[in-house]
Design a protein around this motif. Sequence first.
Motif, PDB file in Angstrom:
ATOM      1  N   THR A 184     -55.514   3.139   9.082  1.00  0.00           N
ATOM      2  CA  THR A 184     -55.890   3.610  10.420  1.00  0.00           C
ATOM      3  C   THR A 184     -55.475   5.042  10.720  1.00  0.00           C
ATOM      4  N   ALA A 185     -54.698   5.671   9.860  1.00  0.00           N
ATOM      5  CA  ALA A 185     -54.181   7.000  10.194  1.00  0.00           C
ATOM      6  C   ALA A 185     -53.876   7.770   8.915  1.00  0.00           C
ATOM      7  N   SER A 186     -53.670   9.081   9.088  1.00  0.00           N
ATOM      8  CA  SER A 186     -53.241   9.936   7.986  1.00  0.00           C
ATOM      9  C   SER A 186     -52.012  10.713   8.422  1.00  0.00           C
ATOM     10  N   TYR A 187     -51.213  11.118   7.428  1.00  0.00           N
ATOM     11  CA  TYR A 187     -49.915  11.714   7.721  1.00  0.00           C
ATOM     12  C   TYR A 187     -49.690  12.976   6.888  1.00  0.00           C
ATOM     13  N   ARG A 188     -48.890  13.856   7.465  1.00  0.00           N
ATOM     14  CA  ARG A 188     -48.364  14.992   6.719  1.00  0.00           C
ATOM     15  C   ARG A 188     -46.941  15.231   7.218  1.00  0.00           C
ATOM     16  N   SER A 189     -46.178  16.005   6.480  1.00  0.00           N
ATOM     17  CA  SER A 189     -44.790  16.283   6.842  1.00  0.00           C
ATOM     18  C   SER A 189     -44.513  17.770   6.691  1.00  0.00           C
ATOM     19  N   ASN A 190     -43.834  18.316   7.680  1.00  0.00           N
ATOM     20  CA  ASN A 190     -43.384  19.699   7.643  1.00  0.00           C
ATOM     21  C   ASN A 190     -41.876  19.737   7.465  1.00  0.00           C
ATOM     22  N   VAL A 191     -41.379  20.826   6.916  1.00  0.00           N
ATOM     23  CA  VAL A 191     -39.937  21.049   6.810  1.00  0.00           C
ATOM     24  C   VAL A 191     -39.594  22.314   7.584  1.00  0.00           C
ATOM     25  N   VAL A 192     -38.568  22.224   8.429  1.00  0.00           N
ATOM     26  CA  VAL A 192     -38.124  23.388   9.199  1.00  0.00           C
ATOM     27  C   VAL A 192     -36.738  23.790   8.724  1.00  0.00           C
ATOM     28  N   LEU A 193     -36.523  25.095   8.633  1.00  0.00           N
ATOM     29  CA  LEU A 193     -35.286  25.660   8.110  1.00  0.00           C
ATOM     30  C   LEU A 193     -34.810  26.764   9.037  1.00  0.00           C
ATOM     31  N   LEU A 194     -33.525  26.790   9.307  1.00  0.00           N
ATOM     32  CA  LEU A 194     -32.937  27.803  10.182  1.00  0.00           C
ATOM     33  C   LEU A 194     -31.659  28.325   9.554  1.00  0.00           C
ATOM     34  N   SER A 195     -31.598  29.640   9.350  1.00  0.00           N
ATOM     35  CA  SER A 195     -30.351  30.269   8.930  1.00  0.00           C
ATOM     36  C   SER A 195     -29.530  30.584  10.182  1.00  0.00           C
TER      37      SER A 195
END
Length: 294
Positions: A184-195
Amino acid sequence: DHRDLHSFPTRRSSDLSAAVSPAHALAQSREETQWIVTTARGTGARGQTYYSTVHLFNPHTVDVSATWTFLPQSALDPYGRALGENVNAPSTTVVVPAGKAIDLTSLWPSSGAGAAGAVRIVSIQPETQPEPLSVTAHSVTSVYAPAAGRVVAGPFIPGQGEASLLRAGEIGRIRSLLTGYSETASYRSNVVLLSTDPVEETELTLTLFDHSGESRGSRSITLGRLAQTQVNDVADVFDYVLCLHGCPSASPFPEAFEIEVRVLSGGPVAAAGIVLENETGSTTFVPALRTAAP
Protein backbone atom coordinates in the motif's frame (compact mmCIF):
# COMPACT_ATOMS: atom_id res chain seq x y z
CA ASP A 1 15.36 18.99 -0.27
CA HIS A 2 13.20 21.83 1.00
CA ARG A 3 12.18 25.18 -0.40
CA ASP A 4 10.04 27.49 1.72
CA LEU A 5 6.56 28.43 0.50
CA HIS A 6 5.28 29.96 3.74
CA SER A 7 4.91 33.52 4.96
CA PHE A 8 6.36 33.74 8.42
CA PRO A 9 4.70 35.66 11.27
CA THR A 10 6.19 38.93 12.48
CA ARG A 11 8.31 38.67 15.58
CA ARG A 12 6.36 39.22 18.81
CA SER A 13 7.97 41.14 21.66
CA SER A 14 6.86 38.42 24.08
CA ASP A 15 8.96 35.85 22.22
CA LEU A 16 12.32 37.55 22.46
CA SER A 17 14.22 40.25 24.18
CA ALA A 18 16.97 41.19 21.73
CA ALA A 19 18.92 40.04 18.70
CA VAL A 20 22.54 39.54 19.69
CA SER A 21 25.76 38.15 18.33
CA PRO A 22 26.62 34.61 19.44
CA ALA A 23 29.79 35.76 21.18
CA HIS A 24 28.00 38.50 23.14
CA ALA A 25 25.14 36.21 24.13
CA LEU A 26 27.48 33.65 25.70
CA ALA A 27 29.99 36.02 27.27
CA GLN A 28 30.46 35.81 31.04
CA SER A 29 27.99 32.98 31.48
CA ARG A 30 27.80 29.25 31.91
CA GLU A 31 25.78 27.47 29.28
CA GLU A 32 23.80 24.32 28.55
CA THR A 33 23.56 23.60 24.82
CA GLN A 34 21.00 21.48 22.96
CA TRP A 35 20.94 20.73 19.25
CA ILE A 36 17.82 19.97 17.20
CA VAL A 37 19.44 18.15 14.30
CA THR A 38 16.80 18.94 11.67
CA THR A 39 13.81 21.20 11.12
CA ALA A 40 12.07 22.32 7.95
CA ARG A 41 9.60 24.81 6.62
CA GLY A 42 9.03 24.30 2.94
CA THR A 43 8.29 21.79 0.20
CA GLY A 44 10.03 18.41 0.05
CA ALA A 45 11.18 16.41 -2.94
CA ARG A 46 7.79 14.66 -3.35
CA GLY A 47 5.63 17.81 -3.07
CA GLN A 48 4.69 17.59 0.61
CA THR A 49 4.82 20.77 2.68
CA TYR A 50 6.71 20.56 5.98
CA TYR A 51 6.10 22.99 8.84
CA SER A 52 8.25 22.70 11.98
CA THR A 53 7.85 24.57 15.24
CA VAL A 54 10.41 24.66 18.05
CA HIS A 55 9.27 24.64 21.68
CA LEU A 56 11.19 25.48 24.86
CA PHE A 57 10.09 24.45 28.36
CA ASN A 58 11.43 25.85 31.62
CA PRO A 59 10.87 23.41 34.52
CA HIS A 60 12.39 25.75 37.10
CA THR A 61 10.84 28.20 39.56
CA VAL A 62 12.72 31.19 38.10
CA ASP A 63 12.83 32.60 34.57
CA VAL A 64 15.60 31.25 32.32
CA SER A 65 17.15 33.03 29.34
CA ALA A 66 18.31 31.13 26.28
CA THR A 67 19.65 31.87 22.82
CA TRP A 68 18.19 30.50 19.59
CA THR A 69 20.42 30.06 16.53
CA PHE A 70 19.14 28.73 13.21
CA LEU A 71 21.84 26.84 11.25
CA PRO A 72 20.81 26.68 7.57
CA GLN A 73 21.26 23.45 5.68
CA SER A 74 24.11 23.03 3.17
CA ALA A 75 23.72 20.79 0.15
CA LEU A 76 26.27 18.04 -0.41
CA ASP A 77 28.45 18.60 -3.45
CA PRO A 78 29.46 15.72 -5.79
CA TYR A 79 32.50 15.06 -3.58
CA GLY A 80 30.47 14.56 -0.40
CA ARG A 81 31.22 17.97 1.08
CA ALA A 82 28.81 20.32 2.83
CA LEU A 83 31.00 23.32 3.50
CA GLY A 84 28.45 26.03 4.25
CA GLU A 85 29.68 27.37 7.59
CA ASN A 86 27.35 28.71 10.26
CA VAL A 87 29.84 30.11 12.77
CA ASN A 88 28.48 33.64 12.17
CA ALA A 89 24.80 32.70 12.22
CA PRO A 90 22.90 35.33 14.24
CA SER A 91 21.41 34.43 17.60
CA THR A 92 18.38 35.77 19.43
CA THR A 93 17.84 35.81 23.18
CA VAL A 94 14.50 34.62 24.56
CA VAL A 95 13.20 34.50 28.11
CA VAL A 96 11.29 31.39 29.13
CA PRO A 97 9.07 32.13 32.15
CA ALA A 98 9.27 29.87 35.19
CA GLY A 99 7.24 26.70 34.72
CA LYS A 100 6.13 27.72 31.22
CA ALA A 101 6.62 26.65 27.62
CA ILE A 102 6.99 28.94 24.62
CA ASP A 103 7.20 28.31 20.89
CA LEU A 104 9.64 30.12 18.65
CA THR A 105 7.45 30.52 15.57
CA SER A 106 8.36 34.16 15.15
CA LEU A 107 12.11 33.52 15.04
CA TRP A 108 12.27 31.62 11.74
CA PRO A 109 14.00 33.16 8.72
CA SER A 110 12.27 35.99 6.90
CA SER A 111 9.37 35.42 4.53
CA GLY A 112 10.31 33.66 1.32
CA ALA A 113 13.58 32.20 2.62
CA GLY A 114 14.39 28.54 2.41
CA ALA A 115 14.18 27.15 5.91
CA ALA A 116 15.67 23.71 6.37
CA GLY A 117 18.45 23.22 8.87
CA ALA A 118 19.32 22.68 12.52
CA VAL A 119 18.66 24.72 15.65
CA ARG A 120 21.02 25.42 18.54
CA ILE A 121 19.51 26.34 21.92
CA VAL A 122 21.85 27.60 24.65
CA SER A 123 20.52 28.14 28.17
CA ILE A 124 22.34 31.13 29.66
CA GLN A 125 23.52 30.67 33.25
CA PRO A 126 24.16 33.95 35.13
CA GLU A 127 27.27 33.91 37.29
CA THR A 128 25.10 34.66 40.32
CA GLN A 129 23.16 31.39 39.89
CA PRO A 130 24.88 28.62 41.88
CA GLU A 131 23.07 25.70 40.23
CA PRO A 132 22.89 25.08 36.46
CA LEU A 133 19.50 25.92 35.00
CA SER A 134 18.49 24.81 31.54
CA VAL A 135 15.41 24.64 29.36
CA THR A 136 14.37 21.60 27.36
CA ALA A 137 13.96 21.95 23.60
CA HIS A 138 12.15 19.98 20.93
CA SER A 139 10.58 20.45 17.52
CA VAL A 140 7.30 19.16 16.12
CA THR A 141 6.58 18.98 12.38
CA SER A 142 3.29 18.87 10.52
CA VAL A 143 3.20 17.58 6.95
CA TYR A 144 0.63 18.43 4.29
CA ALA A 145 0.43 15.96 1.42
CA PRO A 146 -1.50 17.37 -1.59
CA ALA A 147 -2.10 13.89 -3.04
CA ALA A 148 -3.67 12.69 0.21
CA GLY A 149 -5.40 16.00 0.85
CA ARG A 150 -4.66 15.98 4.56
CA VAL A 151 -2.19 16.97 7.24
CA VAL A 152 -0.28 14.25 9.07
CA ALA A 153 1.89 14.46 12.16
CA GLY A 154 5.58 14.59 11.45
CA PRO A 155 8.36 13.64 13.84
CA PHE A 156 8.86 14.82 17.41
CA ILE A 157 12.57 15.66 17.57
CA PRO A 158 14.11 16.27 21.00
CA GLY A 159 17.08 18.49 21.54
CA GLN A 160 20.33 16.54 21.90
CA GLY A 161 22.81 17.39 24.62
CA GLU A 162 26.53 16.81 24.60
CA ALA A 163 26.25 13.29 26.01
CA SER A 164 24.41 11.99 22.93
CA LEU A 165 26.77 13.47 20.33
CA LEU A 166 29.38 11.42 18.47
CA ARG A 167 32.98 12.50 19.02
CA ALA A 168 36.06 11.82 16.92
CA GLY A 169 36.82 8.11 17.03
CA GLU A 170 33.25 7.16 17.99
CA ILE A 171 30.66 5.24 15.99
CA GLY A 172 26.88 5.56 15.90
CA ARG A 173 24.25 3.38 14.25
CA ILE A 174 21.01 4.65 12.70
CA ARG A 175 18.79 1.58 12.78
CA SER A 176 15.42 0.61 11.29
CA LEU A 177 15.65 2.71 8.14
CA LEU A 178 13.42 1.61 5.26
CA THR A 179 13.49 1.58 1.48
CA GLY A 180 11.22 -0.03 -1.10
CA TYR A 181 7.53 -0.86 -1.33
CA SER A 182 4.77 -2.50 0.63
CA GLU A 183 1.40 -3.45 -0.85
CA THR A 184 0.00 0.00 0.00
CA ALA A 185 2.92 2.42 0.30
CA SER A 186 6.52 3.17 -0.65
CA TYR A 187 9.33 4.37 1.58
CA ARG A 188 12.62 6.19 1.49
CA SER A 189 15.03 7.27 4.23
CA ASN A 190 17.14 10.38 4.62
CA VAL A 191 20.14 10.88 6.89
CA VAL A 192 20.79 14.24 8.56
CA LEU A 193 24.19 15.25 9.90
CA LEU A 194 25.20 18.25 11.99
CA SER A 195 28.70 19.31 12.99
CA THR A 196 28.74 21.07 16.36
CA ASP A 197 32.41 22.03 15.86
CA PRO A 198 32.89 25.80 15.46
CA VAL A 199 36.67 25.52 14.97
CA GLU A 200 37.48 23.03 12.22
CA GLU A 201 35.93 20.88 9.51
CA THR A 202 34.62 17.44 10.44
CA GLU A 203 35.41 14.24 8.54
CA LEU A 204 33.20 11.16 8.82
CA THR A 205 32.17 8.06 6.90
CA LEU A 206 28.75 6.54 6.33
CA THR A 207 28.47 2.78 5.83
CA LEU A 208 25.24 1.05 4.79
CA PHE A 209 24.45 -2.41 6.21
CA ASP A 210 21.59 -4.39 4.71
CA HIS A 211 19.05 -6.48 6.64
CA SER A 212 21.45 -9.44 6.68
CA GLY A 213 24.23 -7.33 8.21
CA GLU A 214 26.36 -7.18 5.05
CA SER A 215 28.09 -3.90 4.24
CA ARG A 216 26.99 -2.34 0.96
CA GLY A 217 29.81 0.21 0.88
CA SER A 218 30.90 3.47 2.48
CA ARG A 219 30.80 7.15 1.59
CA SER A 220 33.05 9.93 2.91
CA ILE A 221 31.45 13.16 4.16
CA THR A 222 33.07 16.49 5.06
CA LEU A 223 31.14 19.05 7.10
CA GLY A 224 32.06 22.69 7.46
CA ARG A 225 32.07 24.43 10.82
CA LEU A 226 28.60 24.13 12.38
CA ALA A 227 27.34 22.83 9.03
CA GLN A 228 24.16 20.76 8.70
CA THR A 229 23.33 18.62 5.69
CA GLN A 230 20.88 15.97 4.56
CA VAL A 231 21.60 12.86 2.49
CA ASN A 232 18.37 12.41 0.57
CA ASP A 233 17.19 8.86 -0.17
CA VAL A 234 20.37 7.43 1.29
CA ALA A 235 19.69 3.93 -0.09
CA ASP A 236 19.71 5.37 -3.60
CA VAL A 237 22.97 7.21 -2.88
CA PHE A 238 24.52 3.83 -2.04
CA ASP A 239 22.96 2.21 -5.16
CA TYR A 240 21.19 -0.17 -2.81
CA VAL A 241 19.78 -3.22 -4.64
CA LEU A 242 16.55 -4.57 -3.15
CA CYS A 243 16.34 -8.30 -2.51
CA LEU A 244 20.02 -8.88 -3.22
CA HIS A 245 19.80 -12.00 -1.07
CA GLY A 246 16.20 -12.81 -1.96
CA CYS A 247 13.03 -11.20 -0.66
CA PRO A 248 11.69 -12.47 2.68
CA SER A 249 8.38 -13.53 1.06
CA ALA A 250 6.51 -13.55 -2.23
CA SER A 251 4.79 -10.27 -1.26
CA PRO A 252 6.70 -7.03 -1.59
CA PHE A 253 7.92 -5.53 1.68
CA PRO A 254 10.09 -2.49 2.33
CA GLU A 255 13.58 -3.56 3.34
CA ALA A 256 15.17 -2.46 6.59
CA PHE A 257 18.78 -1.31 6.65
CA GLU A 258 21.18 0.54 8.92
CA ILE A 259 23.65 3.39 8.51
CA GLU A 260 26.86 3.46 10.51
CA VAL A 261 28.29 6.91 11.23
CA ARG A 262 32.00 6.93 12.05
CA VAL A 263 33.50 10.29 13.06
CA LEU A 264 37.13 10.46 11.94
CA SER A 265 38.08 13.99 13.01
CA GLY A 266 36.47 17.17 14.24
CA GLY A 267 33.01 16.96 15.72
CA PRO A 268 31.13 16.22 17.88
CA VAL A 269 28.38 15.26 15.42
CA ALA A 270 24.63 14.92 15.80
CA ALA A 271 23.23 12.32 13.39
CA ALA A 272 19.81 10.84 12.72
CA GLY A 273 17.62 9.22 10.10
CA ILE A 274 14.21 10.21 8.81
CA VAL A 275 11.96 7.46 7.40
CA LEU A 276 9.38 8.86 4.98
CA GLU A 277 6.26 7.34 3.50
CA ASN A 278 6.28 8.80 0.01
CA GLU A 279 2.53 9.00 -0.54
CA THR A 280 1.56 10.88 2.64
CA GLY A 281 4.85 12.41 3.76
CA SER A 282 4.45 10.76 7.16
CA THR A 283 7.85 10.70 8.85
CA THR A 284 9.61 8.88 11.68
CA PHE A 285 12.70 10.20 13.48
CA VAL A 286 15.49 7.67 14.18
CA PRO A 287 18.44 9.06 16.20
CA ALA A 288 21.91 7.60 15.89
CA LEU A 289 22.91 5.52 18.91
CA ARG A 290 26.52 5.24 19.99
CA THR A 291 27.95 1.75 19.58
CA ALA A 292 31.23 -0.03 20.19
CA ALA A 293 33.64 -0.46 17.31
CA PRO A 294 33.18 -3.82 15.48
